[in-house]
Design an enzyme around this catalytic site. Structure first.
Site, PDB file in Angstrom:
ATOM      1  N   GLU A  68      14.841 -18.540  -4.297  1.00 46.73           N
ATOM      2  CA  GLU A  68      14.090 -17.818  -3.272  1.00 46.73           C
ATOM      3  C   GLU A  68      12.701 -18.430  -3.042  1.00 46.73           C
ATOM      4  OE1 GLU A  68      14.672 -13.387  -3.339  1.00 46.73           O
ATOM      5  OE2 GLU A  68      15.440 -13.839  -5.336  1.00 46.73           O
ATOM      6  N   ASN A  88      14.387  -3.752  -5.972  1.00 45.96           N
ATOM      7  CA  ASN A  88      13.576  -4.968  -5.865  1.00 45.96           C
ATOM      8  C   ASN A  88      12.192  -4.667  -6.421  1.00 45.96           C
ATOM      9  OD1 ASN A  88      15.242  -6.863  -3.834  1.00 45.96           O
ATOM     10  ND2 ASN A  88      15.449  -4.741  -3.208  1.00 45.96           N
TER      11      ASN A  88
END
Length: 309
Positions: A20, A270
Site C-alpha cells: 500500500e 482499519n
C-alpha cells in the site's frame, strides 16, 4: 502553552515498503501539508530511507503514522516507537496487530457475539468443493494481512476458487474465504470518543476494489447514508463496539455490509485509514464541520494524552 508548542516536532511517517506504499505516500503528503498549514513543526519521513535510525535522528517529539499495511499498521512500528519512547497516533501494539489480522479480528468478534460473516482459512491442498458446501456461493477470498482490497476476489463458482486463492497468496501466506454478503456497503469512522456519520459506498462496478477506492471518479459516496436515524445510531454503536473489541484507539474505521434483510455484518477494521482525496474518514468528518486541518490536529492532539496500552 499553545497546542503547537505542546505538540513540538512532529514526524509524519508515510510510504514504507508494504503493498500500500503508493496510497500511503498520498495520505502522508496530505497530512503533512495540513499540519504545516496549521503551524505545526512537522517533517515528512519515509522509513525506507533510513529506518528507525533515520527517524531517531529527526528527534521527533511525536509521530503521525500515515503508513498503511504491514510494517506500519500491524503493530511492529508501534512496538518500536514504544521502545523509543515516542508518542504516536492511533492504536497501540495490540490493537494494530489484531486489526491487521482479518481472521483473528473475526474470531474476537465471534467470541463476543458480534455479527460477522462465516469464514475459514484456505491452503493449496484445500478441498474447494467442501469449502463451497460449508460457506456457499458467492465467496470473498482475501489475504489475511492486506488492506485496500489488494488480492481480493469475488468467487461465484467452485472452479474459480483455486485461481482466487493463488491471486490472494501473492500478497500473503495466509488466505481466507468468507461468505459474501450481498447488499449495501457502509463504513463508519471513529474519532476519539465520537462516532462520525456513516457513509454508504456505491462502486460503479458493484465491488469496492482498489480502483474504485483510489482511482475511479465514478464511485459514489452517499452522505447522509440514507439510513433512518435509529438504524444509523445502531450501526454506529455496533462499529464502536467492534473497534473497541480489537483494542482500537484514537481513530479508525470499520467496514460493514448490510444484507437484503437489513442486518449489518462486520467485515474489517482499519487502524490507519487512508487520508487521500478519495478517503472516507475526511469525508465523514467534513460532513459534521470538521475540516481536514482540524481532523489531523485532533488525531495528533490525542498523543498528548496517556500513551496507548
Amino acid at each position: 502553552m499553545t497546542l503547537m508548542s505542546e505538540l513540538g516536532r512532529v514526524a509524519v511517517l508515510f510510504g514504507g515498503s508494504s503493498a500500500e506504499r503508493e496510497v500511503s505516500l498520498k495520505s502522508g503528503q496530505a497530512v503533512l501539508s495540513a499540519l504545516v498549514r496549521a503551524g505545526v513543526d512537522a517533517v515528512g519521513y519515509d522509513p525506507v530511507d533510513g529506518g528507525l535510525v533515520g527517524l531517531e535522528a529527526l528527534a521527533p517529539d511525536r509521530v503521525f503514522i500515515a503508513l498503511h499495511g504491514r510494517g506500519g499498521e500491524d503493530g511492529t512500528l508501534q512496538g518500536a516507537l514504544e521502545l523509543m519512547g515516542i508518542p504516536y497516533t492511533g492504536s497501540g501494539v495490540l490493537g494494530s496487530a489484531l486489526g491487521m489480522d482479518k481472521q483473528r479480528t473475526k474470531l474476537v468478534w465471534q467470541a463476543l457475539g458480534l455479527p460477522t460473516p462465516d469464514a475459514e482459512m484456505l491452503d493449496p491442498d484445500a478441498d474447494w468443493q467442501a469449502v463451497v458446501r460449508r460457506l456457499g456461493l458467492p465467496l470473498i477470498v482475501k489475504p489475511v494481512h492486506e488492506g485496500s482490497t489488494l488480492g481480493i476476489s469475488v468467487v461465484e463458482s467452485v472452479e474459480a476458487l483455486a485461481t482466487a486463492y493463488q491471486e490472494a497468496a501473492q500478497f500473503d501466506t495466509r488466505v481466507m474465504a468468507e461468505r459474501f454478503v450481498q447488499g449495501e456497503e457502509y463504513t463508519v469512522s471513529l474519532l476519539g470518543d465520537d462516532v462520525l456519520p456513516a457513509i454508504r459506498v456505491e462502486a460503479a462496478g458493484g465491488f469496492y476494489d482498489y480502483e474504485a477506492k483510489y482511482l475511479s471518479d465514478e464511485t459514489r459516496y452517499h452522505l447522509p447514508c440514507g439510513l433512518q436515524s435509529e438504524e444509523e445510531a445502531a450501526l454506529g454503536e455496533l462499529c464502536r463496539r467492534a473497534f473497541v473489541a480489537v483494542g482500537g484507539e484514537g481513530w479508525g474505521r470499520v467496514d460493514v455490509m448490510r444484507d437484503e434483510h437489513g442486518e449489518f455484518w462486520l467485515i474489517e477494521v482499519n487502524t490507519s485509514p487512508g487520508m487521500t482525496d478519495h478517503s472516507l474518514v475526511p469525508q465523514a468528518a467534513a460532513h459534521i464541520g470538521i475540516d481536514f486541518e482540524t481532523l489531523v490536529l485532533r488525531i495528533l492532539a490525542a498523543t498528548l494524552e496517556s500513551p496507548p496500552a
